[in-house]
Scaffold this motif. Structure first.
Motif, PDB file in Angstrom:
ATOM      1  N   LEU A 185     -34.560  -1.855  -1.513  1.00 43.14           N
ATOM      2  CA  LEU A 185     -35.205  -2.200  -2.788  1.00 43.14           C
ATOM      3  C   LEU A 185     -35.290  -3.721  -2.950  1.00 43.14           C
ATOM      4  N   ARG A 186     -34.208  -4.417  -2.619  1.00 42.10           N
ATOM      5  CA  ARG A 186     -34.182  -5.884  -2.786  1.00 42.10           C
ATOM      6  C   ARG A 186     -35.163  -6.567  -1.841  1.00 42.10           C
ATOM      7  N   GLU A 187     -35.267  -6.041  -0.598  1.00 45.14           N
ATOM      8  CA  GLU A 187     -36.244  -6.621   0.344  1.00 45.14           C
ATOM      9  C   GLU A 187     -37.661  -6.438  -0.203  1.00 45.14           C
ATOM     10  N   LYS A 188     -37.914  -5.245  -0.763  1.00 43.16           N
ATOM     11  CA  LYS A 188     -39.257  -4.993  -1.318  1.00 43.16           C
ATOM     12  C   LYS A 188     -39.510  -5.887  -2.534  1.00 43.16           C
ATOM     13  N   GLU A 189     -38.453  -6.123  -3.305  1.00 46.73           N
ATOM     14  CA  GLU A 189     -38.640  -7.011  -4.470  1.00 46.73           C
ATOM     15  C   GLU A 189     -38.994  -8.429  -4.004  1.00 46.73           C
ATOM     16  N   ARG A 190     -38.231  -8.938  -3.011  1.00 47.74           N
ATOM     17  CA  ARG A 190     -38.508 -10.310  -2.532  1.00 47.74           C
ATOM     18  C   ARG A 190     -39.921 -10.391  -1.945  1.00 47.74           C
ATOM     19  N   MET A 191     -40.287  -9.325  -1.202  1.00 51.59           N
ATOM     20  CA  MET A 191     -41.625  -9.332  -0.583  1.00 51.59           C
ATOM     21  C   MET A 191     -42.718  -9.302  -1.666  1.00 51.59           C
ATOM     22  N   SER A 192     -42.542  -8.437  -2.667  1.00 49.97           N
ATOM     23  CA  SER A 192     -43.561  -8.314  -3.725  1.00 49.97           C
ATOM     24  C   SER A 192     -43.697  -9.619  -4.501  1.00 49.97           C
ATOM     25  N   ARG A 193     -42.558 -10.252  -4.794  1.00 50.50           N
ATOM     26  CA  ARG A 193     -42.605 -11.485  -5.582  1.00 50.50           C
ATOM     27  C   ARG A 193     -43.266 -12.623  -4.788  1.00 50.50           C
ATOM     28  N   THR A 194     -42.929 -12.720  -3.489  1.00 48.10           N
ATOM     29  CA  THR A 194     -43.535 -13.799  -2.684  1.00 48.10           C
ATOM     30  C   THR A 194     -45.038 -13.554  -2.522  1.00 48.10           C
ATOM     31  N   TYR A 195     -45.377 -12.292  -2.262  1.00 49.16           N
ATOM     32  CA  TYR A 195     -46.809 -11.950  -2.158  1.00 49.16           C
ATOM     33  C   TYR A 195     -47.526 -12.292  -3.472  1.00 49.16           C
ATOM     34  N   GLY A 196     -46.905 -11.901  -4.581  1.00 53.55           N
ATOM     35  CA  GLY A 196     -47.489 -12.186  -5.902  1.00 53.55           C
ATOM     36  C   GLY A 196     -47.712 -13.675  -6.092  1.00 53.55           C
ATOM     37  N   ALA A 197     -46.711 -14.464  -5.721  1.00 53.63           N
ATOM     38  CA  ALA A 197     -46.816 -15.918  -5.896  1.00 53.63           C
ATOM     39  C   ALA A 197     -47.963 -16.485  -5.047  1.00 53.63           C
ATOM     40  N   ARG A 198     -48.136 -15.919  -3.839  1.00 53.03           N
ATOM     41  CA  ARG A 198     -49.137 -16.495  -2.932  1.00 53.03           C
ATOM     42  C   ARG A 198     -50.571 -16.072  -3.248  1.00 53.03           C
ATOM     43  N   ILE A 199     -50.715 -14.931  -3.926  1.00 50.23           N
ATOM     44  CA  ILE A 199     -52.100 -14.562  -4.320  1.00 50.23           C
ATOM     45  C   ILE A 199     -52.365 -14.966  -5.780  1.00 50.23           C
ATOM     46  N   ALA A 200     -51.343 -15.523  -6.436  1.00 49.74           N
ATOM     47  CA  ALA A 200     -51.448 -15.858  -7.875  1.00 49.74           C
ATOM     48  C   ALA A 200     -52.707 -16.654  -8.241  1.00 49.74           C
ATOM     49  N   PRO A 201     -53.126 -17.638  -7.401  1.00 51.19           N
ATOM     50  CA  PRO A 201     -54.284 -18.441  -7.825  1.00 51.19           C
ATOM     51  C   PRO A 201     -55.557 -17.636  -8.057  1.00 51.19           C
ATOM     52  N   ILE A 250     -44.633  -8.172  -9.332  1.00 53.29           N
ATOM     53  CA  ILE A 250     -45.735  -9.115  -9.085  1.00 53.29           C
ATOM     54  C   ILE A 250     -46.149  -9.800 -10.392  1.00 53.29           C
ATOM     55  N   MET A 251     -46.282  -9.001 -11.452  1.00 51.98           N
ATOM     56  CA  MET A 251     -46.706  -9.572 -12.741  1.00 51.98           C
ATOM     57  C   MET A 251     -45.667 -10.557 -13.274  1.00 51.98           C
ATOM     58  N   ASP A 252     -44.405 -10.166 -13.184  1.00 55.68           N
ATOM     59  CA  ASP A 252     -43.330 -11.011 -13.687  1.00 55.68           C
ATOM     60  C   ASP A 252     -43.332 -12.376 -12.975  1.00 55.68           C
ATOM     61  N   THR A 253     -43.562 -12.339 -11.655  1.00 56.46           N
ATOM     62  CA  THR A 253     -43.582 -13.588 -10.871  1.00 56.46           C
ATOM     63  C   THR A 253     -44.751 -14.477 -11.312  1.00 56.46           C
ATOM     64  N   ILE A 254     -45.945 -13.873 -11.402  1.00 54.18           N
ATOM     65  CA  ILE A 254     -47.122 -14.677 -11.747  1.00 54.18           C
ATOM     66  C   ILE A 254     -47.001 -15.206 -13.182  1.00 54.18           C
ATOM     67  N   CYS A 255     -46.471 -14.372 -14.095  1.00 51.74           N
ATOM     68  CA  CYS A 255     -46.302 -14.838 -15.485  1.00 51.74           C
ATOM     69  C   CYS A 255     -45.342 -16.028 -15.549  1.00 51.74           C
ATOM     70  N   LYS A 256     -44.284 -15.978 -14.732  1.00 50.12           N
ATOM     71  CA  LYS A 256     -43.336 -17.102 -14.724  1.00 50.12           C
ATOM     72  C   LYS A 256     -44.034 -18.367 -14.231  1.00 50.12           C
ATOM     73  N   MET A 257     -44.908 -18.210 -13.231  1.00 50.97           N
ATOM     74  CA  MET A 257     -45.641 -19.373 -12.715  1.00 50.97           C
ATOM     75  C   MET A 257     -46.594 -19.923 -13.772  1.00 50.97           C
ATOM     76  N   LEU A 258     -47.226 -19.000 -14.524  1.00 46.92           N
ATOM     77  CA  LEU A 258     -48.189 -19.423 -15.548  1.00 46.92           C
ATOM     78  C   LEU A 258     -47.498 -20.022 -16.763  1.00 46.92           C
ATOM     79  N   GLY A 259     -46.278 -19.529 -16.996  1.00 49.92           N
ATOM     80  CA  GLY A 259     -45.549 -19.991 -18.179  1.00 49.92           C
ATOM     81  C   GLY A 259     -45.941 -19.241 -19.436  1.00 49.92           C
ATOM     82  N   HIS A 260     -46.675 -18.156 -19.276  1.00 48.84           N
ATOM     83  CA  HIS A 260     -46.952 -17.292 -20.420  1.00 48.84           C
ATOM     84  C   HIS A 260     -47.124 -15.854 -19.949  1.00 48.84           C
ATOM     85  N   PHE A 261     -47.025 -14.929 -20.914  1.00 43.74           N
ATOM     86  CA  PHE A 261     -47.104 -13.502 -20.624  1.00 43.74           C
ATOM     87  C   PHE A 261     -48.558 -13.064 -20.575  1.00 43.74           C
TER      88      PHE A 261
END
Ligand code: NAD
Length: 432
Positions: A127-143, A166-177
């Motif tokens: 589960l943790r590996e999938k979380e790290r993978m999803s968050r990194t993927y989310g961050a890299r497609i965020a733009p 994925i949403m949580d990661t991108i929202c943190k990058m954006l600084g808003h929900f």
């Protein structure tokens, strides 16, 4: 693996993309689509390839390949799932994104087509590996992700949990929900009530509309449903509730057959007995008055309507002549191969194509997005009524065109879908 140009048109070594291209060209030729538009729509607008480094539990780092493709944003933000599977490639995502363009267009919703994924084996990850993978993927497609640009959703081996990461990661990058940036979220966390049943409800709605067109009473009809997962189980339930006799259901453990009718509510209860055993849930269901047959027999039993809701390619050159049903409604994606469909059509059968019949899923996603933008959840009743209304309208459009032009429903669906996109591209101009 790559592209080539044949007779001035793009072709691909990837089978899925090449099939999507050939289906598109076939319909485009029939509607005499301008060659410039054909060329433009045979390529995605944008494809982003990313590397996804993940620190595994043993401390080593493994780099996965990830993709996000936006085939078209002519009608609105691109929409499409994110899948985790070992055979994910950029070309496959391009083909799937193109199919999403047609599905959204035909569905009458204001979206273009997108698709993404990571080439990985999620069944062998913690589960943790999938979380790290999803968050990194989310961050890299965020733009390129956002409520007005590209709205992902779950697909194979992804679900509400991956969407939240994925949403949580991108929202943190954006600084808003921004909950409308993706759909398929858990119902209690900005998801939509009605989504679980939406695809099956849409498939069943197509069944009821076809019955009306053919003057058939569901109470006199025998139906068979291949695959008793999310799509198949609700399709079977709604048909049974309308009075149809569901003579067969199936999953990977076999086909469960009862010519007098299967108690679908009981099958639902049976599935709940051991929630841990995903995919093997109907095992032993023959004890409930059914005969157990081979897995694929649900496709060939004596019935009026067949709903293939499990896998792609099961009705093919070798199997199509064994299908007894006169009407085939595709709940799964791509259950009938072109060769299989030719055999069915030659035998006078009617096939309701996947991107019409199973569009309830993406239409339901659109409803989730609309609710998120409003910041106001609809009632489940509202959701269901709007879904049925849209599915009914879409079915009617495709049916009328097919009758009028004496063509198949698949060809008719393609033409209606391509026309809506190409009309808007023509209106907006080549520079989008
Ligand atoms: P699911 O995993 O919930 O269910 C799949 C079902 O098919 C399971 O019952 C499984 O046991 C069965 N199955 C698998 N292999 C089989 C085999 N060889 N023979 C008989 N049964 C078999 O999946 P789902 O969400 O119901 O999706 C089914 C299909 O519908 C897929 O093609 C999917 O892409 C498509 N689809 C799903 C949605 C959606 O909203 N879930 C939307 C559009 C299209």
């Amino acid at each position: 693996m790559g592209d080539r140009i044949v007779d001035g048109r793009r072709r691909s070594d990837n089978e899925l993309l090449d099939t999507a291209l050939r289906d598109f060209y076939g319909a485009a030729d029939e509607m005499h689509l301008n060659e410039g538009l054909v060329s433009m729509l045979s390529y995605p607008e944008r494809r982003v390839d990313v590397s996804v480094p993940v620190e595994l539990e043993d401390g080593t780092v493994k780099v996965f390949k990830g993709y996000r493709v936006q085939h078209s944003t002519a009608l609105g933000p691109s929409k499409g799932g994110i899948r985790y599977a070992t055979d994910v490639t950029g070309a496959e995502c391009e083909g799937l994104a193109m199919l999403m363009t047609w599905k959204c267009s035909l569905g009458g919703i204001p979206y273009g087509g997108g698709k993404g994924g990571i080439c990985c084996d999620p069944t062998n990850m913690t589960l943790r590996e999938k979380e790290r993978m999803s968050r990194t993927y989310g961050a890299r497609i965020a733009p390129i992700i956002g409520r007005w640009s590209d709205v992902p959703a779950p697909d194979m081996y992804t679900g509400g949990q991956e969407m939240v990461w994925i949403m949580d990661t991108i929202c943190k990058m954006l600084g808003h929900f921004e909950p409308a940036m993706l759909t398929g979220k858990p119902i209690d966390y900005w998801g939509a009530r009605g989504r679980t049943e939406a695809t099956g409800r849409g498939v069943a709605t197509c069944g009821f509309e076809l019955m009306k067109k053919k003057n058939l009473d569901p109470k006199n009809l025998k139906v068979s449903v291949h695959g008793f997962g999310n799509v198949g189980s609700y399709t079977a339930l709604f048909l049974k509730q309308a009075g149809a006799t569901v003579v067969a259901i199936s999953d990977t453990t076999g086909t469960y057959y009862n010519p007098k009718g299967i108690n679908i509510e009981k099958a639902f209860e049976y599935m709940e007995r051991d929630p841990g055993k995903r995919g093997r849930k109907l095992e032993g269901f023959e004890k409930e008055g059914c005969e157990k047959l081979d897995v694929n027999e649900a496709l060939f039993v004596d019935c009026d309507m067949l709903f293939p809701c499990a896998l792609q390619g099961v009705i093919n050159e070798a199997t199509a002549s064994k299908v007894k049903a006169k009407y085939i409604l595709e709940g799964a994606n791509g259950p009938t191969t072109p060769e299989g469909e030719e055999i069915l059509v030659d035998a006078g059968k009617i096939v309701v194509p996947d991107f019409l019949a199973n569009a309830g899923g993406v239409i339901g996603s659109y409803f989730e997005w609309a609710q998120n933008l409003q910041g106001f959840p609809w009632t489940e009743d509202d959701y269901n009524k709007r879904l049925v209304a849209l599915m009914t309208e879409n079915f009617g459009k495709v049916w009328e065109y097919a009758q009028d032009k004496k063509t198949t429903m698949r060809r008719s669906a393609y033409i209606a879908a391509i026309k809506r996109v190409s009309d808007i591209v023509a209106l907006r101009g080549v520079y989008l």
